[in-house]
Motif scaffolding. Structure first.
Motif, PDB file in Angstrom:
ATOM      1  N   TYR A 197      -5.353  -1.116   0.058  1.00  0.00           N
ATOM      2  CA  TYR A 197      -4.170  -1.891   0.449  1.00  0.00           C
ATOM      3  C   TYR A 197      -4.424  -3.352   0.126  1.00  0.00           C
ATOM      4  O   TYR A 197      -5.570  -3.774  -0.122  1.00  0.00           O
ATOM      5  N   ALA A 232      -0.296   1.124   5.973  1.00  0.00           N
ATOM      6  CA  ALA A 232      -0.844   1.541   4.679  1.00  0.00           C
ATOM      7  C   ALA A 232      -2.071   2.414   4.872  1.00  0.00           C
ATOM      8  O   ALA A 232      -2.890   2.181   5.767  1.00  0.00           O
ATOM      9  N   ASP A 291       5.907  -0.174  -0.035  1.00  0.00           N
ATOM     10  CA  ASP A 291       5.349   1.152  -0.258  1.00  0.00           C
ATOM     11  C   ASP A 291       5.341   1.433  -1.755  1.00  0.00           C
ATOM     12  O   ASP A 291       6.395   1.615  -2.364  1.00  0.00           O
ATOM     13  N   MET A 334       2.446   3.535   2.318  1.00  0.00           N
ATOM     14  CA  MET A 334       2.770   3.547   3.735  1.00  0.00           C
ATOM     15  C   MET A 334       2.868   4.982   4.273  1.00  0.00           C
ATOM     16  O   MET A 334       3.404   5.868   3.605  1.00  0.00           O
ATOM     17  N   HIS A 353       6.833  -4.890   4.298  1.00  0.00           N
ATOM     18  CA  HIS A 353       6.010  -3.728   3.979  1.00  0.00           C
ATOM     19  C   HIS A 353       6.475  -3.159   2.638  1.00  0.00           C
ATOM     20  O   HIS A 353       7.654  -2.814   2.479  1.00  0.00           O
ATOM     21  N   GLY A 365       0.833  -1.195   0.000  1.00  0.00           N
ATOM     22  CA  GLY A 365       0.000   0.000   0.000  1.00  0.00           C
ATOM     23  C   GLY A 365       0.865   1.242   0.000  1.00  0.00           C
ATOM     24  O   GLY A 365       2.067   1.181  -0.230  1.00  0.00           O
TER      25      GLY A 365
END
Length: 400
Positions: free
Chosen positions: A301, A296, A341, A264, A339, A262
Motif C-alpha cells: 500500500y 488496504a 482501490d 481495499m 481511499h 492499495g
C-alpha cells in the motif's frame, strides 16, 4: 525728610531692576527659540556617503545640493551600521515567527483533517531533494534468502539503484529494526549485510511478528524524516513488484494531498483465539460476525506525504491493533482521506499476472492470496519475474 528722599531713589532703582529682568527674560526666550528651531526639510543636506552612491560631489565640493521635496527620514536614520544590524535581526526574528506559525497551522490541519493551504506548501524548505516515492520492503532477521531473491529479480542493485534514486526519484530500502538485545550477533549480521549492499533502513524498533503495527508506524515516521517524497510505500519481501508500473499509478495522484492507495478490502473480524488473524479487540467492532472498516491489504500500500507526516507527528497516540493493515486503516479512517482501490496492486501469480501483462495491463504487484505473499517465494519469485516482469527498459524509459 531725608528718609523719604532716600526712599524715592530706592524706588526708582527697583523699577529699573524689574524692567531689566523682564527684558532679559524676553531676550532669553527669543534666543532659545532660535537655537532649538528645527531646520526646514528642504535645508537638510544629503550625507556624503549616500551622495556618493548617487554620483553627486563629495565633501570637497562647496556647492552642496539640498534635498528636493519630502525627505526620506528612514534613509537618514539608518546610516549607522549598528542600526542596520538591528533591523536585520528584527527581520530574521519576524521570519522565524512566521515559519513557526505556519508549522503550527500545518499540524492543526492534520489534527482536524483540513486541507493544507497552498501558501504553506509554497513556503516549505526547498533545500531537500524531492523524490517520487520511498519503497520500504518489510523484512525480518531470518529472511536473508528472501532479500537476496528480491535483489536478484525486481530490485536494482548497486549503481543501478543509485541511478534510480538520482534520475527517477525512487528510493528502495529493506526495513528492519533491532533485536531485543541491541548489538547482538543478529544485529551484527544485518550490519555486515548492509555494509555489503547499502540497502537497509534501520529503525528504532524491536523486531517481532506481533509488533508489525508498531514497525509500520515507525517506518513512516522515519522515512518522512529522511526523504521528502510524494509517496511512501510499504511492501512485503515475498511480493513481486514492477517499479515503473507502480510509479505510473502513483504519479496520477500526485496532486492530491491525502491519498491512501492499495487493494481495499473489508474482511471479517475474527474472535476465535485459535484462528489466523485473530483480533483480540474484536469487541470494539460490534457484534460477532461484523467486518472491519475498508482498508488496504497489507502486502502493498502507499500513502501520500501529508498522511505520513500526520503519522509521524501523532505516532505516540496512534492505537496499534494486532494486524498492521487494520492499524493503518484505523489511523486514517477519521481523516479527510481519499481511499483509492487499484487492483493492479494485488494481482495473482501466473497465469493471472501473465495474462494481464499480455493484454497490456501490467500488474504493479503480484502474490498468492492463500499465502499472503508468493508461496515459497525464494524459489518462485524467479518464475513470477520471468512471466510478469515489465522489463528493464520500462523503468529506464519511464517518465513520472
Amino acid at each position: 525728610m531725608s528718609w523719604r528722599r532716600g526712599g524715592g531713589a530706592d524706588g526708582v532703582a527697583r523699577r529699573w531692576v524689574l524692567l531689566l529682568c523682564v527684558g532679559s527674560f524676553c531676550l532669553g526666550l527669543l534666543f532659545t527659540n532660535r537655537m532649538w528651531t528645527l531646520p526646514e526639510a528642504s535645508e537638510v543636506a544629503i550625507p556624503n556617503e549616500r551622495r556618493a552612491k548617487k554620483g553627486e560631489p563629495m565633501a570637497g565640493d562647496c556647492n552642496i545640493r539640498k534635498v528636493q521635496g519630502k525627505p526620506d527620514y528612514k534613509d537618514i536614520l539608518h546610516i549607522s551600521d549598528t542600526q542596520h544590524d538591528s533591523q536585520t535581526l528584527d527581520k530574521t526574528i519576524a521570519n522565524l515567527e512566521t515559519e513557526l506559525s505556519a508549522a503550527r497551522t500545518l499540524q492543526d490541519s492534520f489534527l482536524i483533517g483540513s486541507p493544507v493551504s497552498e501558501e504553506y506548501k509554497a513556503s516549505e524548505p526547498t533545500g531537500r531533494r524531492k523524490y517520487l516515492m520511498v519503497i520500504g520492503i518489510n523484512t525480518a532477521f531470518n529472511s536473508r534468502k528472501r532479500r537476496d531473491s528480491v535483489r536478484n529479480t525486481w530490485m536494482p542493485k548497486g549503481e543501478m539503484r543509485k541511478k534510480l534514486e538520482e534520475e527517477k526519484g525512487i528510493i528502495i530500502r529493506f526495513v528492519i529494526g533491532h533485536s531485543a538485545i541491541s548489538g547482538g550477533i543478529i544485529d551484527r549480521a544485518i550490519q555486515a549485510e548492509d555494509k555489503k549492499h547499502g540497502d537497509f533502513m534501520r529503525l528504532d524498533h524491536v523486531e517481532g511478528y506481533l509488533e508489525l503495527s508498531g514497525k509500520t508506524r515507525t517506518y513512516f515516521a522515519t522515512a518522512v524524516a529522511l526523504w521528502d517524497a510524494n509517496f511512501y510505500v510499504k511492501v512485503d519481501d515475498d511480493v513481486h513488484v514492477n517499479i515503473a508500473t507502480l510509479g505510473n499509478i502513483l504519479s496520477k495522484h500526485i496532486l492530491k494531498p491525502r491519498v491512501y492507495i492499495g487493494c481495499m478490502k473489508s474482511g471479517p473480524v475474527l474472535s476465535e483465539k485459535d484462528v489466523r488473524y485473530y483480533e483480540p479487540e474484536h469487541w470494539k467492532f460490534g457484534e460477532v460476525g461484523n467486518k472491519y472498516f475498508r482498508h488496504a491489504t497489507g502486502q502493498l500500500y502507499a500513502i501520500s506525504k501529508d498522511l505520513a507526516t500526520y503519522i509521524s507527528i501523532n505516532k505516540h497516540v496512534l492505537h496499534k491493533y494486532i494486524n498492521e493493515d487494520v492499524s493503518l486503516g484505523s489511523w486514517l479512517i477519521g481523516l479527510d482521506v481519499e481511499h483509492i482501490d487499484d487492483r493492479r496492486l494485488c494481482c495473482g501469480t501466473p497465469p493471472d499476472c501473465e495474462w494481464k501483462a499480455q493484454a497490456g495491463n501490467t500488474c504493479a504487484a503480484s502474490f498468492d492470496w492463500k499465502c499472503s505473499g508468493i508461496c515459497n517465494s525464494v524459489q518462485n519469485i524467479w518464475w513470477v519475474h520471468n512471466k510478469c516482469s515489465e522489463g528493464e527498459k520500462a523503468l529506464l524509459t519511464a517518465s513520472f
